[in-house]
Design a protein around this motif. Structure first.
Motif, mmCIF file in Angstrom:
data_model
loop_
_atom_site.group_PDB
_atom_site.id
_atom_site.type_symbol
_atom_site.label_atom_id
_atom_site.label_comp_id
_atom_site.label_asym_id
_atom_site.label_seq_id
_atom_site.Cartn_x
_atom_site.Cartn_y
_atom_site.Cartn_z
ATOM 1 N N LEU A 89 -1.314 3.623 18.246
ATOM 2 C CA LEU A 89 -1.053 5.069 18.350
ATOM 3 C C LEU A 89 -1.993 5.850 17.444
ATOM 4 O O LEU A 89 -2.553 6.889 17.833
ATOM 5 N N THR A 106 -5.555 5.858 18.873
ATOM 6 C CA THR A 106 -5.610 6.743 20.046
ATOM 7 C C THR A 106 -5.619 8.209 19.626
ATOM 8 O O THR A 106 -6.400 9.020 20.141
ATOM 9 N N THR A 107 -4.754 8.559 18.659
ATOM 10 C CA THR A 107 -4.682 9.953 18.230
ATOM 11 C C THR A 107 -5.972 10.372 17.538
ATOM 12 O O THR A 107 -6.483 11.479 17.769
ATOM 13 N N PRO A 148 -5.737 18.438 30.088
ATOM 14 C CA PRO A 148 -5.397 19.797 29.658
ATOM 15 C C PRO A 148 -4.374 20.500 30.549
ATOM 16 O O PRO A 148 -3.681 21.408 30.080
ATOM 17 N N TYR A 178 -4.322 27.305 25.383
ATOM 18 C CA TYR A 178 -4.976 26.010 25.195
ATOM 19 C C TYR A 178 -6.286 26.164 24.438
ATOM 20 O O TYR A 178 -6.569 25.422 23.490
ATOM 21 N N SER A 179 -7.094 27.172 24.831
ATOM 22 C CA SER A 179 -8.399 27.318 24.186
ATOM 23 C C SER A 179 -8.261 27.714 22.715
ATOM 24 O O SER A 179 -9.080 27.314 21.884
ATOM 25 N N LYS A 191 -12.429 13.606 19.902
ATOM 26 C CA LYS A 191 -12.892 14.132 21.192
ATOM 27 C C LYS A 191 -12.969 15.659 21.131
ATOM 28 O O LYS A 191 -13.957 16.263 21.547
ATOM 29 N N ILE A 192 -11.903 16.263 20.585
ATOM 30 C CA ILE A 192 -11.925 17.725 20.426
ATOM 31 C C ILE A 192 -13.078 18.114 19.515
ATOM 32 O O ILE A 192 -13.836 19.045 19.789
ATOM 33 N N PHE A 205 -0.869 20.917 29.268
ATOM 34 C CA PHE A 205 -0.547 21.937 28.261
ATOM 35 C C PHE A 205 0.254 23.068 28.883
ATOM 36 O O PHE A 205 1.285 23.477 28.351
ATOM 37 N N THR A 217 -8.355 28.710 31.634
ATOM 38 C CA THR A 217 -8.544 27.924 30.416
ATOM 39 C C THR A 217 -9.897 27.228 30.437
ATOM 40 O O THR A 217 -10.618 27.210 29.434
ATOM 41 N N SER A 240 -8.607 11.017 19.964
ATOM 42 C CA SER A 240 -8.368 12.296 20.642
ATOM 43 C C SER A 240 -8.804 13.468 19.770
ATOM 44 O O SER A 240 -9.380 14.441 20.265
ATOM 45 N N GLN A 264 -12.565 29.677 29.780
ATOM 46 C CA GLN A 264 -12.608 30.016 28.356
ATOM 47 C C GLN A 264 -13.245 28.887 27.552
ATOM 48 O O GLN A 264 -14.025 29.130 26.636
ATOM 49 N N LEU A 280 2.657 12.923 18.603
ATOM 50 C CA LEU A 280 1.312 12.367 18.760
ATOM 51 C C LEU A 280 1.036 12.028 20.224
ATOM 52 O O LEU A 280 -0.076 12.260 20.715
ATOM 53 N N ILE A 324 6.082 10.116 16.682
ATOM 54 C CA ILE A 324 5.521 9.358 17.799
ATOM 55 C C ILE A 324 5.447 10.259 19.038
ATOM 56 O O ILE A 324 4.432 10.317 19.731
ATOM 57 N N LYS A 380 4.067 24.100 28.262
ATOM 58 C CA LYS A 380 4.193 25.435 27.666
ATOM 59 C C LYS A 380 5.485 26.108 28.127
ATOM 60 O O LYS A 380 6.137 26.801 27.346
ATOM 61 N N ILE A 417 -2.245 16.051 25.992
ATOM 62 C CA ILE A 417 -2.870 17.340 26.324
ATOM 63 C C ILE A 417 -4.373 17.319 26.049
ATOM 64 O O ILE A 417 -5.113 18.084 26.652
ATOM 65 N N VAL A 418 -4.831 16.445 25.151
ATOM 66 C CA VAL A 418 -6.278 16.376 24.914
ATOM 67 C C VAL A 418 -6.983 15.790 26.133
ATOM 68 O O VAL A 418 -8.019 16.296 26.571
ATOM 69 N N TRP A 419 -6.401 14.737 26.713
ATOM 70 C CA TRP A 419 -7.069 14.067 27.830
ATOM 71 C C TRP A 419 -6.704 14.656 29.172
ATOM 72 O O TRP A 419 -7.367 14.394 30.167
ATOM 73 N N ILE A 452 -7.469 24.512 20.908
ATOM 74 C CA ILE A 452 -8.673 23.692 20.783
ATOM 75 C C ILE A 452 -9.611 24.283 19.723
ATOM 76 O O ILE A 452 -10.181 23.545 18.901
ATOM 77 N N PHE A 499 0.246 15.216 21.924
ATOM 78 C CA PHE A 499 -1.096 15.684 21.539
ATOM 79 C C PHE A 499 -2.175 14.915 22.306
ATOM 80 O O PHE A 499 -3.088 15.509 22.881
ATOM 81 N N VAL A 500 -2.043 13.582 22.335
ATOM 82 C CA VAL A 500 -3.021 12.753 23.056
ATOM 83 C C VAL A 500 -3.035 13.144 24.538
ATOM 84 O O VAL A 500 -4.096 13.285 25.149
#
Lengths: 158, 131
Positions: B114, B117-118, A56, B55-56, B124-125, A59, A148, B121, A151, A46, A43, A63, A52-54, B59, A49-50
């Motif tokens: 969850l 949502t994941t 950035p 990060y890149s 989205k990537i 991250f 970032t 996401s 890039q 995840l 949990i 780090k 850092i996707v929305w 991704i 992950f969610v």
């Protein structure tokens, strides 16, 4: 009828607090506890992950925490529990198809699972042990968020 | 509901036995265990190879078609597995039926939220990094 009140004098059945658990019971309860722990860690993973996707910029903030040398050992411990849990799962699958369903086989398969988990974890440790030998790579990759983004645009353009 | 006082012992016992859903639950638990082995191997391989990535780079790795499929499958199978696992834990250790029901249903709804949502996401990537 005079026997009825004696119900209170009956010995307690062995329960968790007073009973020294045998090997297979310890493996069973620890498998379940590891499962709950891994569920909570999944949990958390995840959610991270969610996040850092929305967002950035999170991250680079996380780090710093991930680059901590201690994190690697926490991750290795986590990997050990993952191997242990999957090994235990395979034991359960085998039991359900009727293989190894006795006390001795349970002890043997439990030891195999513990040994394999340890071997795989040590293997992962060997694979990742270059990290401490070359700490400059860690600082080199921690780019700022502006870089970032640049890039990212570069990758999109490609 | 018939009067309990005039019910026969068989009538009282009827409907209190097994719900006959346990086998499917156990089978699904075992199958998700086996299916998860290659997916977890992929997750661990990804984490090890991305352990000092930017990060890149993360991704770029995540936007590979194999990663997208594996990640979505992992999220679905792992959450299904733990939903089955936690349901058994709740059913074993929570004796109050009402609280047990709330916990099991709440846990499953949370896992669905969850998971969705994941997966969104991950998509989205997949759709913004230009595969």
């Amino acid at each position: 009828m005079s026997e009825a009140p004696k119900i209170h004098e009956r010995p307690l059945s062995p329960h968790l607090q007073v009973y020294r658990l045998p090997y297979n019971a310890i493996m069973s309860i620890s498998g379940r506890m590891v499962g709950i722990g891994l569920c909570l860690s999944l949990i958390a993973l995840l959610c991270w992950f969610v996040a850092i996707v929305w967002n950035p910029s999170l991250f680079d903030q996380t780090k710093m925490f991930l680059d901590n040398p201690l994190t690697k050992y926490v991750a290795l411990l986590w990997a050990f529990f993952v191997f242990f849990y999957i090994g235990n799962g395979i034991r359960h699958v085998l039991w359900n198809i009727g293989v190894g369903l006795n006390q001795k086989a349970g002890i043997i398969s439990g030891n195999i699972v513990l040994l394999l988990s340890a071997v795989l974890t040590i293997g992962l440790w060997c694979v990742t042990c270059d990290e401490t030998a070359n700490p400059t790579t860690q600082t080199a990759v921690s780019t700022s968020i502006e870089e970032t983004m640049v890039q990212e645009e570069f990758i999109n353009a490609e | 509901m018939p009067n309990k006082l005039i019910q026969s012992p068989l009538g009282k016992a009827r409907g209190l036995g097994s719900a006959h859903h346990g086998a499917m639950h156990n089978l699904a638990h075992d199958i998700t265990t086996l299916v998860n082995i290659p997916l977890v191997a992929w997750v661990i391989y990804s984490i090890v190879s991305l352990r000092s990535a930017s990060y890149s780079e993360v991704i770029a790795w995540m936007s590979h078609p194999v990663s997208i499929v594996a990640a979505i499958l992992f999220v679905m199978v792992a959450l299904k597995h733990f939903a089955l696992e936690l349901q058994v834990v709740f059913e074993d250790y929570i004796s109050c039926k009402c609280l047990r029901m709330i916990k099991v249903v709440g846990m499953k709804l949370f896992f669905i939220a969850l998971g969705v949502t994941t997966i969104i996401s991950i998509l989205k990537i997949a759709f913004t990094s230009g595969i």
